[in-house]
Write an enzyme that holds these catalytic residues in place. Structure first.
Site, PDB file in Angstrom:
ATOM      1  N   LYS A  58       0.827  -1.152  -0.090  1.00  0.00           N
ATOM      2  CA  LYS A  58       0.025  -0.005   0.101  1.00  0.00           C
ATOM      3  C   LYS A  58       0.812   1.229   0.085  1.00  0.00           C
ATOM      4  CE  LYS A  58      -3.777   1.939   2.546  1.00  0.00           C
ATOM      5  NZ  LYS A  58      -4.542   1.780   3.989  1.00  0.00           N
ATOM      6  N   SER A 133      -9.624   1.532   2.723  1.00  0.00           N
ATOM      7  CA  SER A 133      -8.806   2.627   1.821  1.00  0.00           C
ATOM      8  C   SER A 133      -7.991   1.710   0.905  1.00  0.00           C
ATOM      9  CB  SER A 133      -8.249   3.611   2.452  1.00  0.00           C
ATOM     10  OG  SER A 133      -7.237   2.908   3.655  1.00  0.00           O
ATOM     11  N   SER A 157      -9.691  -0.575   7.060  1.00  0.00           N
ATOM     12  CA  SER A 157      -9.236  -0.470   5.642  1.00  0.00           C
ATOM     13  C   SER A 157      -8.490  -1.683   4.999  1.00  0.00           C
ATOM     14  CB  SER A 157      -8.192   0.789   5.590  1.00  0.00           C
ATOM     15  OG  SER A 157      -9.265   2.010   5.321  1.00  0.00           O
TER      16      SER A 157
END
Ligand code: GLN
Length: 449
Positions: A58, A133, A157
């Site tokens: 990420k 997210s 997330s």
């Protein structure tokens, strides 16, 4: 053999048996990324790795020499001079970074629509959101564009996009994985964790990335160790709590049915199902949005236009909204009414869980009230978007571990089963998830791309 469909543990085995060299492994993934990433937008940056086991990271985790943007314009040209602890730990284990994945700007969002670099498409249906997210990491795992990925979970997330994309996503107990090198969103809630193709993989990655490093003052002194006998010991006699509050209004009836079927399956496997109550859960979203945005307003103050080049006008709308909310709830005259009150209710939420865990070993329920939705559907209504995290937020407020794993489909879109554990008891969460995964075939379903 289809190399890119192997799980992490299968990949390691195949490499040991010399079924293919690491170069071929990297080549196979890079070819697939070149083919599918233009369609999915899961990666912001692709690294032409030649060796190592390809991991997707990420883009909120710092990688030395590799651009790290937090999906924000404000960090558009930022190349960190150091690695986050999790990155060094992965590299030591023989992993390589194959790319940095897209997500909501500064990890704020539930649909990936807040990225400054475009939305990520859900591999199961590209007209749907992948969740957020960590949507890029979830999509990369689901579409076999990496062997495994890392995400971060501040309010859900990791687990929510894992649920919406049909992969395994694990948020460890707060303090199990170092946050050093993670671009901070809300420091009392943030935790890095694995997103994988199987529960066993999640356990292995946890072993790789956990443990103290001397840089995160909130770390537990113990390293997470997978106990294989325990992981595989089944769930006979295990007490599983089902909170009535997680099955009320707001939960899509079809998702509810899938979760109830999963509960039945766990009962068949010998677990004892016990009803529990988490009465303060109804306040969790409100508490989270005060505490999280307060911490956000402080953490994002470092992007002041001096240190990182770009000015604060480069923040996206959601980041600005949260900085303003947080600044407001921390300002004198309001602090007592908002921040201090929310901190007290956080303790009540925690006490609910402590009480429930006197009776049960783990707690289960849905991860997300619905399956993946259409792009734009909740964009004009922040409150509706915030409510999609209603089941995941309590684990961050209380620091407990939680996993999402595939447990069925609604309208051809994946549904995730949520298993929450006691603080520090990550192993029993994985053990329960493993037993369910072994007894079902959901994990073997693949999106048609
Ligand atoms: N969707 C939640 C939010 O928007 C959670 C984000 C996260 O866990 N990073 O804040």
């Amino acid at each position: 053999m289809n190399i890119t469909q192997l799980t992490l543990t299968e990949t390691i085995e195949a490499l040991k048996r010399k079924e293919f060299p690491e170069e071929d492994l990297n080549k196979a993934y890079l070819e697939r990324i070149k083919d599918l990433n233009p369609k999915l937008n899961a990666y912001l940056e692709i690294v032409e790795s030649k060796k190592g086991i390809p991991a997707a990271i990420k883009d909120v985790i710092s990688t030395r020499g590799i651009k790290t943007t937090a999906s924000s314009k404000i960090l558009e040209n930022y190349i960190p001079p150091y690695n986050g602890t999790v990155i060094n730990k992965l590299l030591e284990q023989g992993a390589s970074i194959i790319g940095k994945t897209n997500h909501d700007e500064f990890a704020m969002g539930s649909s990936n629509e807040n990225s400054a670099y475009g939305v990520v498409k859900n591999p199961w249906n590209i007209s749907k959101v992948p969740g957020g997210s960590s949507g890029g990491s979830a999509a990369a795992v689901a579409a076999d564009l990496c062997v495994f990925a890392l995400g971060s979970d501040t309010g859900g997330s990791i687990r929510q996009p894992a649920s919406l994309c049909g992969v395994v996503g694990f948020k460890p107990t707060y303090g199990t994985v170092s946050r050093y090198g993670l671009i901070a969103m809300a420091s009392s809630l943030d935790q890095i964790g694995p997103m994988t193709k199987s529960v066993e993989d999640a356990a292995l990655v946890m072993e790789w990335i956990s443990g103290p490093d001397g840089y995160d003052a909130n770390m537990s002194s113990e390293k997470f160790k997978v106990k294989n006998e325990k992981l595989q010991s089944g769930i006979r006699g295990l007490k599983i709590g089902v909170p009535s509050e997680y099955f009320e209004e707001g939960l899509d009836p079809k998702v509810k049915q899938v979760i109830q079927d999963a509960i039945k399956k766990l009962e068949e496997l010998g677990a004892e199902i016990v009803e529990v109550s988490l009465p303060h859960s109804q306040y969790a979203v409100a508490v989270y949005y005060i505490l999280m945005s307060s911490e956000v307003s402080s953490n994002l103050a470092r992007f002041d236009g001096i240190r990182y080049g770009k000015g604060r006008d480069q923040f996206g709308a959601e980041a600005k909204r949260r900085i303003m909310l947080g600044t407001y709830s921390l300002s004198s005259g309001y602090w007592d009414d908002y921040y201090a009150q929310a901190a007290k209710v956080r303790t009540l939420v925690k006490q609910d869980f402590e009480k429930a865990y006197q009776k049960v070993d783990v707690i289960i329920g849905p991860v997300s009230p619905t399956v993946a939705w259409d792009f734009g559907a909740k964009l004009d209504d922040p409150l509706a978007m915030y409510l999609s995290d209603i089941y995941t937020i309590p684990a961050n407020l209380t620091g407990i571990p939680g996993i999402s794993l595939p447990c069925g489909f609604v309208d051809d879109l994946p549904v995730g089963l949520h298993i929450l554990g006691k603080f520090g008891d990550d192993m029993t969460v994985l053990q329960t998830a493993y037993a369910y995964e072994q007894a079902t075939d959901w994990r073997k379903e693949k999106p048609k791309l």
